[in-house]
Design a protein around this motif. Structure first.
Motif, PDB file in Angstrom:
ATOM      1  N   GLU A  65      31.533   3.071 -10.386  1.00  0.00           N
ATOM      2  CA  GLU A  65      31.148   3.296  -8.996  1.00  0.00           C
ATOM      3  C   GLU A  65      32.073   4.291  -8.291  1.00  0.00           C
ATOM      4  N   ARG A  66      33.164   4.642  -8.918  1.00  0.00           N
ATOM      5  CA  ARG A  66      34.112   5.570  -8.295  1.00  0.00           C
ATOM      6  C   ARG A  66      33.565   6.982  -8.292  1.00  0.00           C
ATOM      7  N   ASP A  67      33.822   7.673  -7.214  1.00  0.00           N
ATOM      8  CA  ASP A  67      33.413   9.064  -7.084  1.00  0.00           C
ATOM      9  C   ASP A  67      34.690   9.904  -7.144  1.00  0.00           C
ATOM     10  N   ARG A  68      34.996  10.390  -8.337  1.00  0.00           N
ATOM     11  CA  ARG A  68      36.261  11.110  -8.528  1.00  0.00           C
ATOM     12  C   ARG A  68      36.349  12.377  -7.674  1.00  0.00           C
ATOM     13  N   ALA A  69      35.225  13.058  -7.470  1.00  0.00           N
ATOM     14  CA  ALA A  69      35.234  14.267  -6.632  1.00  0.00           C
ATOM     15  C   ALA A  69      35.577  13.898  -5.192  1.00  0.00           C
ATOM     16  N   GLY A  75      42.148  13.034  -1.193  1.00  0.00           N
ATOM     17  CA  GLY A  75      43.564  13.321  -1.441  1.00  0.00           C
ATOM     18  C   GLY A  75      43.988  14.671  -0.892  1.00  0.00           C
ATOM     19  N   LEU A  76      43.131  15.672  -1.053  1.00  0.00           N
ATOM     20  CA  LEU A  76      43.444  17.007  -0.523  1.00  0.00           C
ATOM     21  C   LEU A  76      43.501  17.012   1.004  1.00  0.00           C
ATOM     22  N   ILE A  77      42.570  16.309   1.642  1.00  0.00           N
ATOM     23  CA  ILE A  77      42.557  16.253   3.108  1.00  0.00           C
ATOM     24  C   ILE A  77      43.818  15.570   3.616  1.00  0.00           C
ATOM     25  N   VAL A  78      44.177  14.455   3.012  1.00  0.00           N
ATOM     26  CA  VAL A  78      45.369  13.725   3.450  1.00  0.00           C
ATOM     27  C   VAL A  78      46.628  14.537   3.149  1.00  0.00           C
ATOM     28  N   ALA A  79      46.682  15.200   2.004  1.00  0.00           N
ATOM     29  CA  ALA A  79      47.849  16.038   1.687  1.00  0.00           C
ATOM     30  C   ALA A  79      47.982  17.181   2.685  1.00  0.00           C
ATOM     31  N   ALA A  80      46.859  17.808   3.035  1.00  0.00           N
ATOM     32  CA  ALA A  80      46.904  18.888   4.030  1.00  0.00           C
ATOM     33  C   ALA A  80      47.360  18.356   5.385  1.00  0.00           C
ATOM     34  N   GLU A  81      46.860  17.179   5.769  1.00  0.00           N
ATOM     35  CA  GLU A  81      47.271  16.558   7.034  1.00  0.00           C
ATOM     36  C   GLU A  81      48.788  16.336   7.053  1.00  0.00           C
ATOM     37  N   ILE A  82      49.304  15.787   5.982  1.00  0.00           N
ATOM     38  CA  ILE A  82      50.743  15.510   5.914  1.00  0.00           C
ATOM     39  C   ILE A  82      51.538  16.807   5.946  1.00  0.00           C
ATOM     40  N   ALA A  83      51.098  17.808   5.200  1.00  0.00           N
ATOM     41  CA  ALA A  83      51.819  19.086   5.164  1.00  0.00           C
ATOM     42  C   ALA A  83      51.841  19.756   6.535  1.00  0.00           C
ATOM     43  N   VAL A  84      50.678  19.838   7.185  1.00  0.00           N
ATOM     44  CA  VAL A  84      50.599  20.467   8.508  1.00  0.00           C
ATOM     45  C   VAL A  84      51.442  19.680   9.505  1.00  0.00           C
ATOM     46  N   GLY A  85      51.325  18.373   9.466  1.00  0.00           N
ATOM     47  CA  GLY A  85      52.105  17.540  10.373  1.00  0.00           C
ATOM     48  C   GLY A  85      53.600  17.701  10.165  1.00  0.00           C
ATOM     49  N   LEU A  86      54.032  17.675   8.921  1.00  0.00           N
ATOM     50  CA  LEU A  86      55.462  17.797   8.623  1.00  0.00           C
ATOM     51  C   LEU A  86      56.005  19.157   9.043  1.00  0.00           C
ATOM     52  N   VAL A 119      33.302  12.642   3.341  1.00  0.00           N
ATOM     53  CA  VAL A 119      33.923  12.094   2.130  1.00  0.00           C
ATOM     54  C   VAL A 119      33.795  10.575   2.106  1.00  0.00           C
ATOM     55  N   LEU A 120      34.037   9.951   3.265  1.00  0.00           N
ATOM     56  CA  LEU A 120      33.970   8.493   3.356  1.00  0.00           C
ATOM     57  C   LEU A 120      32.571   7.996   3.727  1.00  0.00           C
ATOM     58  N   ARG A 121      31.653   8.933   3.920  1.00  0.00           N
ATOM     59  CA  ARG A 121      30.271   8.607   4.292  1.00  0.00           C
ATOM     60  C   ARG A 121      30.233   7.738   5.552  1.00  0.00           C
ATOM     61  N   ASP A 122      31.011   8.165   6.540  1.00  0.00           N
ATOM     62  CA  ASP A 122      31.081   7.443   7.811  1.00  0.00           C
ATOM     63  C   ASP A 122      31.023   8.468   8.934  1.00  0.00           C
TER      64      ASP A 122
END
Length: 177
Positions: A65-69, A75-86, A119-122
């Motif tokens: 049931e996992r959607d690896r894509a 992961g990329l969105i969260v990494a970008a968020e952390i990088a920009v924030g930092l 991504v989260l379908r929300d």
């Protein structure tokens, strides 16, 4: 109102409840506002606890049931968020503008909800992202035109929005049940 799968709703309530608690702890305030911030923090922790119970009860997701894509995009969105924030935090600190760190972080958090929505379908993460970003802008404006610090506006505003969304996620999970 669209229902969320119980596991996803639980994770949403867990994460946003914890982050609501963090935001409520940002501002330094005198009573009675301090008491309201503490109540908000406790509410965030309660939402997170209920979310955690939902996640545990939902069990593990089957491997197929996992959607690896989607996981990679997340992961990329969260990494970008952390990088920009930092980077932004470091630049503000170096410029002697540390009082605006909560504004920057709030804006980055708000913006990151928009690409997370598909991504989260929300789809409701989009208005949440817009609202959180507007809180960052309000904090900046209030700080510039009054004696009220940006951190107070941003901490209380972002905490309230994240707590409200965590509770909404729990109600949406209940609709699925």
């Amino acid at each position: 109102m669209v229902g969320l799968p119980r596991r996803q709703a639980g994770l949403t309530a867990l994460y946003l409840g914890v982050f609501a608690t963090v935001w409520f702890s940002v501002p330094k305030a005198d009573p009675p506002l301090r008491s309201l911030l503490v109540v908000g923090s406790v509410g965030g922790l309660l939402a997170a606890a209920v979310g955690a119970v939902l996640v545990v009860r939902a069990g593990r997701r089957p491997a197929g049931e996992r959607d690896r894509a989607a996981d990679r995009r997340y992961g990329l969105i969260v990494a970008a968020e952390i990088a920009v924030g930092l980077i932004g935090v470091l630049l503000l600190a170096a410029a002697g503008l540390a009082g605006y760190v909560p504004v920057l972080v709030c804006a980055v958090v708000g913006v990151h909800f928009v690409p997370l929505a598909p991504v989260l379908r929300d789809r409701l993460l989009v208005p949440l992202g817009v609202a959180v970003t507007l809180v960052a802008l309000a904090g900046l404006v209030v700080d510039l035109v009054s004696a009220v610090p940006a951190g107070l506006v941003v901490g209380a505003g972002a905490g309230t929005l994240l707590l409200a969304y965590a509770v909404l996620a729990l109600f949406r999970a209940h609709r699925v049940a």
